[in-house]
Design a protein around this motif. Structure first.
Motif, PDB file in Angstrom:
ATOM      1  N   TYR A 233       0.912  -1.068   0.100  1.00 26.01           N
ATOM      2  CA  TYR A 233      -0.081  -0.011  -0.149  1.00 26.01           C
ATOM      3  C   TYR A 233       0.824   1.256   0.027  1.00 26.01           C
ATOM      4  O   TYR A 233       1.982   1.213   0.497  1.00 26.01           O
ATOM      5  N   GLY A 234       0.370   2.315  -0.487  1.00 25.03           N
ATOM      6  CA  GLY A 234       1.149   3.497  -0.789  1.00 25.03           C
ATOM      7  C   GLY A 234       2.101   3.374  -2.034  1.00 25.03           C
ATOM      8  O   GLY A 234       1.970   2.122  -2.734  1.00 25.03           O
ATOM      9  N   HIS A 235       2.695   4.182  -2.540  1.00 22.68           N
ATOM     10  CA  HIS A 235       3.591   4.192  -3.634  1.00 22.68           C
ATOM     11  C   HIS A 235       4.822   4.667  -3.740  1.00 22.68           C
ATOM     12  O   HIS A 235       5.546   4.936  -4.733  1.00 22.68           O
ATOM     13  N   GLY A 236       5.243   5.190  -2.601  1.00 22.80           N
ATOM     14  CA  GLY A 236       6.709   5.341  -2.356  1.00 22.80           C
ATOM     15  C   GLY A 236       6.918   6.781  -3.067  1.00 22.80           C
ATOM     16  O   GLY A 236       8.042   7.303  -3.400  1.00 22.80           O
ATOM     17  N   PHE A 237       5.743   7.563  -3.244  1.00 20.83           N
ATOM     18  CA  PHE A 237       5.655   9.037  -4.102  1.00 20.83           C
ATOM     19  C   PHE A 237       6.084   8.869  -5.461  1.00 20.83           C
ATOM     20  O   PHE A 237       6.289   9.897  -6.039  1.00 20.83           O
ATOM     21  N   ALA A 238       6.183   7.622  -5.882  1.00 22.72           N
ATOM     22  CA  ALA A 238       6.530   7.422  -7.470  1.00 22.72           C
ATOM     23  C   ALA A 238       5.399   8.110  -8.194  1.00 22.72           C
ATOM     24  O   ALA A 238       5.494   8.423  -9.403  1.00 22.72           O
ATOM     25  N   LYS A 239       4.107   8.092  -7.736  1.00 23.40           N
ATOM     26  CA  LYS A 239       2.958   8.663  -8.365  1.00 23.40           C
ATOM     27  C   LYS A 239       2.370   9.871  -7.964  1.00 23.40           C
ATOM     28  O   LYS A 239       1.557  10.522  -8.287  1.00 23.40           O
ATOM     29  N   TRP A 240       3.240  10.624  -7.127  1.00 21.36           N
ATOM     30  CA  TRP A 240       3.077  11.885  -6.723  1.00 21.36           C
ATOM     31  C   TRP A 240       3.306  12.805  -7.604  1.00 21.36           C
ATOM     32  O   TRP A 240       4.283  12.926  -8.299  1.00 21.36           O
ATOM     33  N   PRO A 241       2.425  13.873  -7.733  1.00 24.34           N
ATOM     34  CA  PRO A 241       1.466  14.256  -7.111  1.00 24.34           C
ATOM     35  C   PRO A 241       0.068  13.875  -7.760  1.00 24.34           C
ATOM     36  O   PRO A 241      -0.966  14.299  -7.485  1.00 24.34           O
ATOM     37  N   TYR A 242       0.240  12.936  -8.651  1.00 24.43           N
ATOM     38  CA  TYR A 242      -1.135  12.411  -9.432  1.00 24.43           C
ATOM     39  C   TYR A 242      -1.712  11.485  -8.710  1.00 24.43           C
ATOM     40  O   TYR A 242      -3.171  11.450  -9.139  1.00 24.43           O
ATOM     41  N   GLN A 243      -1.121  10.876  -7.847  1.00 26.56           N
ATOM     42  CA  GLN A 243      -2.051   9.807  -7.123  1.00 26.56           C
ATOM     43  C   GLN A 243      -1.801  10.017  -5.608  1.00 26.56           C
ATOM     44  O   GLN A 243      -0.701  10.166  -5.347  1.00 26.56           O
ATOM     45  N   PRO A 244      -2.905   9.842  -4.719  1.00 30.22           N
ATOM     46  CA  PRO A 244      -2.409   9.952  -3.429  1.00 30.22           C
ATOM     47  C   PRO A 244      -1.539   8.618  -2.933  1.00 30.22           C
ATOM     48  O   PRO A 244      -2.059   7.558  -3.445  1.00 30.22           O
ATOM     49  N   SER A 245      -0.655   8.731  -2.036  1.00 26.07           N
ATOM     50  CA  SER A 245       0.017   7.523  -1.412  1.00 26.07           C
ATOM     51  C   SER A 245      -0.957   7.254  -0.015  1.00 26.07           C
ATOM     52  O   SER A 245      -1.253   6.008   0.165  1.00 26.07           O
TER      53      SER A 245
ATOM     54  N   GLU B 136      -3.530  22.370 -10.312  1.00 26.87           N
ATOM     55  CA  GLU B 136      -3.018  21.244 -10.072  1.00 26.87           C
ATOM     56  C   GLU B 136      -2.728  21.324  -8.446  1.00 26.87           C
ATOM     57  O   GLU B 136      -2.863  20.470  -7.509  1.00 26.87           O
ATOM     58  N   THR B 137      -2.242  22.410  -7.959  1.00 27.47           N
ATOM     59  CA  THR B 137      -1.876  22.742  -6.836  1.00 27.47           C
ATOM     60  C   THR B 137      -2.835  22.872  -5.602  1.00 27.47           C
ATOM     61  O   THR B 137      -3.110  22.550  -4.616  1.00 27.47           O
ATOM     62  N   TYR B 138      -3.809  23.761  -6.155  1.00 26.14           N
ATOM     63  CA  TYR B 138      -4.946  24.367  -5.104  1.00 26.14           C
ATOM     64  C   TYR B 138      -6.390  23.632  -5.531  1.00 26.14           C
ATOM     65  O   TYR B 138      -7.272  24.127  -4.621  1.00 26.14           O
TER      66      TYR B 138
ATOM     67  N   ASN C 120       3.571  17.761   4.495  1.00 23.88           N
ATOM     68  CA  ASN C 120       2.757  18.418   3.849  1.00 23.88           C
ATOM     69  C   ASN C 120       3.491  18.713   2.218  1.00 23.88           C
ATOM     70  O   ASN C 120       4.277  19.414   2.500  1.00 23.88           O
ATOM     71  N   THR C 121       3.008  18.057   1.310  1.00 24.68           N
ATOM     72  CA  THR C 121       3.767  18.023   0.198  1.00 24.68           C
ATOM     73  C   THR C 121       3.568  19.255  -0.532  1.00 24.68           C
ATOM     74  O   THR C 121       4.300  19.281  -1.744  1.00 24.68           O
ATOM     75  N   LYS C 122       2.756  20.165  -0.275  1.00 23.06           N
ATOM     76  CA  LYS C 122       2.388  21.196  -0.704  1.00 23.06           C
ATOM     77  C   LYS C 122       3.303  22.229  -0.379  1.00 23.06           C
ATOM     78  O   LYS C 122       3.590  23.362  -0.746  1.00 23.06           O
ATOM     79  N   VAL C 123       3.977  21.890   1.009  1.00 27.52           N
ATOM     80  CA  VAL C 123       4.963  23.044   1.491  1.00 27.52           C
ATOM     81  C   VAL C 123       6.150  22.418   1.606  1.00 27.52           C
ATOM     82  O   VAL C 123       7.191  23.195   1.050  1.00 27.52           O
ATOM     83  N   SER C 124       6.359  20.944   1.638  1.00 28.70           N
ATOM     84  CA  SER C 124       7.644  20.376   1.306  1.00 28.70           C
ATOM     85  C   SER C 124       7.237  19.099   0.224  1.00 28.70           C
ATOM     86  O   SER C 124       6.931  18.101   0.986  1.00 28.70           O
TER      87      SER C 124
END
Length: 688
Positions: free
Chosen positions: A50-62, A635-637, A220-224
């Motif tokens: 479960y999760g995807h190691g952020f490989a699909k970030w930000p298009y799919q939630p982990s 995409e961000t907001y 928070n991936t929008k901040v970091s």
């Protein structure tokens, strides 16, 4: 089968630093599905992870909570099954222990191929079903509003392309994995993982432990945005034995913008256990006697048994405060031993992901009992959901508990608010009108068996809500109005005359009959607003259930008011803000998070921006499906891609066709109406 996934994962994550890559599905490995009802978005695969190691970030939630906030909670994780094999029930020729892992600590990626030891059959993708009648996945067998179902095995020693699964000795099990998620507000913070593990070998399995290993990362991936290894070193951990709940919190990262908990909770199994085991280990650590990352099956089995190292267990030689300091750790919660699993017999083990916002104030690093108040409540709802008809959780059906009369405990039975109304919006300049139907009024509660509809609540966000550090639609929405049944002594008794239409209305291409409407004026064009209409019930005094409300997130309407489309030759096209000053209030923090709007546009047109010398700066196609929402700002907001524009406006991010930011200056533009060829002209000023 997972060779390409493993190779890319190892290349990108061996140092636990982030490189944006796209992992395409290899053969029938499926990591494209994630929960999209409720308030947690978590990727669920058909190979035990479960999760995807952020490989699909930000298009799919982990593991994003709340949805839309950008606050992720899991890097990756996976199912662990460990035990011994023998020839018969007496334990003859007993060998082991062997541990099959869905994924392992990233320190071992290069050596062990990521620990991906489960494989799936050809065509065995993640399947979806839903108990919601209006869902395209409706299935009367569904447990929740979104079931994700997968099956996989540990019996193979190679992937389908012949690549060996390194250091893997199968137990010979087949796993049926079902995840459950609901959009009810009182349980939208949890996702249940139901594992049925069948021994398909001709050997006996004994002393079996089952666990969930999780590399949690709360940022928070929008901040970091996921980046260097420092991104992963801020988590604090803990374990609540009374709730069988292992958890992580942000102990030193984006604490001002996260303030949430993520827990993995043991709920129950076919053989009940009074306690669950908890251990944690340090990323890449091979020397610490307590917090070492296990490298071989013997070590992993010891961790499944609940030993940090030696004879040390949590709270017995391992001080809970040791785990609260920010660091890069992962944790394992497990249950067992299951004494014996005969050939072709199975066991059932159920866990839950539980999330919560911290209660009260203070720094998240404190991890105080008060801060965990909501977390405790949410964990209890996970238990309440699992136990279902067994309301006192004693494992037997007591008088009055067998609601469906089948003589056995039915799990995952929840009280239900009325159905969410179906909502439609009509957008105008500075205004929006909400329409909704009356299907909620026929809802029957599964516990009481009564029609218990009481009324509707309308919600909206304030102007500029989306520019906060942590977006949380469930908190950003504020109540706009409430209408309820009159004459029963409940709530405000407003009646529905203020919103009821004299006759139901329909819209082209929409067969729904809408019976109510409400108009909101004085909105700002170009700004983003969220609207929602919910239904609520009377409550149930007999069963001691308070009034329940449907989820405001289910029919969330993301609206940007603006001018409607027009081909009127006498209507001027224009731009706002004009002049545009650098870093307008609605802009984000970077060059690519700026925007201006063209307005009074035809339904389909071509927009061309020029310099004063006539050089083309940007060309844009505008139509009913393209209003500039491919800009980075949206995409961000507004990442759920459900924005609704008025049709006569188009956003531009001030980036040229040459991928450069425009400079200060006066610009000209033309708008060509594709329906009649008419061309209108205008100009605007940019000051940076």
């Amino acid at each position: 089968m997972k060779y390409i996934f493993t190779l890319l994962f190892a290349m990108a994550m061996v140092s636990n630093s982030y490189t944006q890559i796209r992992i395409e599905k290899t053969l029938d490995d499926d990591n494209s599905k994630y929960t999209n009802v409720g308030n947690i978005g978590i990727t669920i695969t058909n190979f035990g992870t479960y999760g995807h190691g952020f490989a699909k970030w930000p298009y799919q939630p982990s593991c994003e909570y709340p949805k839309g906030s950008g606050i992720e909670h899991i890097f990756d994780g996976g199912l662990y099954i460990g035990g011994f094999r023998s020839d018969d029930s007496l334990g003859r020729n007993r060998i082991g222990p062997f541990v099959t892992t869905g994924a392992v600590d990233a320190a071992s990626v290069a050596a062990r191929g990521g620990g991906f030891e489960f494989t799936n059959a050809k065509g065995s993708l993640v399947r979806e079903r839903s108990s919601l009648l209006d869902s395209k996945f409706y299935d009367p067998r569904a447990i929740s509003h979104q079931d994700l179902i997968a099956e996989y095995t540990d019996s193979n020693t190679t992937f389908s392309n012949g690549e060996p699964i390194t250091d893997h000795t199968p137990l010979g099990v087949v796993v049926r994995q079902e995840s459950y998620a609901w959009d009810f507000p009182f349980v939208d913070f949890l996702v249940i993982m139901n594992y049925t593990i069948k021994n398909e070998s001709n050997k006996y399995l004994d002393s079996v432990y089952v666990g969930m290993w999780t590399d949690a990362v709360i940022r928070n991936t929008k901040v970091s945005p996921p980046g260097t290894s420092n991104f992963f070193t801020k988590g604090g951990n803990g374990f609540i034995d009374t709730l069988k709940l292992a958890y992580e919190f942000d102990a030193g990262g984006d604490t001002a913008f996260t303030k949430s908990y993520l827990g993995i909770q043991y709920l129950g199994s076919s053989t009940p256990f009074d306690s669950a085991n908890f251990v944690s280990w340090q990323f890449r650590n091979t020397s610490d006697p307590l917090f070492f990352a296990p490298q071989v099956d013997d070590d992993r089995y010891t961790k499944l048994q609940g030993y940090f190292g030696g004879n040390f267990r949590f709270n017995y030689g391992v001080n809970p405060d040791q785990l609260k300091s920010p660091s890069n750790r992962s944790f394992l919660i497990s249950v067992g031993p299951f004494t014996q699993i005969k050939p072709h017999d199975s066991i059932n083990v159920v866990f839950a992901f539980v999330a919560a916002k911290m209660f009260g104030g203070g720094s998240p690093a404190e991890d105080s009992e008060l801060q965990k108040k909501t977390f405790y409540s949410n964990a209890d709802w996970a238990l309440r959901t699992y136990f279902g008809e067994d309301r006192n959780r004693n494992g037997v059906l007591d008088p009055g508990e067998d609601n469906d009369g089948d003589g056995k405990i039915t799990r995952y039975v929840l009280p239900s608010p009325p159905l969410n109304p179906k909502v439609r919006t009509e957008i105008k300049s500075n205004s929006v009108t909400l329409y909704w139907d009356k299907r909620s009024e026929s809802s029957i509660d599964p516990i009481s068996g009564e029609k218990d509809f009481e009324g509707y609540r309308l919600y909206r966000t304030n102007t500029g809500f989306d520019l906060t550090g942590a977006q949380n639609p469930s908190e950003d929405l504020v109540k706009l109005a409430e209408f309820d049944s009159a004459g029963n002594g409940l709530f405000f008794e407003t009646g529905f005359n203020a919103v009821a239409l004299s006759a139901p209305v329909k819209f082209p291409g929409d067969s729904t009959e809408y019976h109510y409407s409400y108009t909101i004026d004085n909105l700002l064009n170009g700004w983003q607003y969220l609207f929602s209409v919910t239904s609520f019930d009377k409550g149930d005094k007999v069963n001691k259930i308070e009034s329940l409300e449907s989820s405001p997130l289910t029919n969330l309407q993301r609206i940007l008011p603006g001018t409607p489309p027009t081909s009127d030759e006498n209507t001027e096209v224009g731009v706002y803000p004009n002049p545009y000053y650098g870093n307008a209030y609605w802009d984000g923090s970077s060059e690519r998070l700026r925007k201006i709007y063209f307005y009074n546009l035809p339904k389909e047109c071509e927009i061309t921006v020029y310099t004063l010398s006539g050089d083309i700066v940007k060309k844009m196609e505008h139509n009913s499906t393209s209003s500039g929402t491919n800009n980075k700002w949206f995409e961000t907001y507004a990442g759920d891609n459900r924005q609704q524009f008025s049709g006569g406006e188009h956003a531009w991010d001030l980036i040229t066709d040459g991928d450069q930011a425009v400079a200060t200056g006066l610009y000209l533009f033309t708008v060509k109406d594709l329906s009649n060829g008419n061309i209108k002209r205008g100009k605007f000023l940019i000051i940076k």
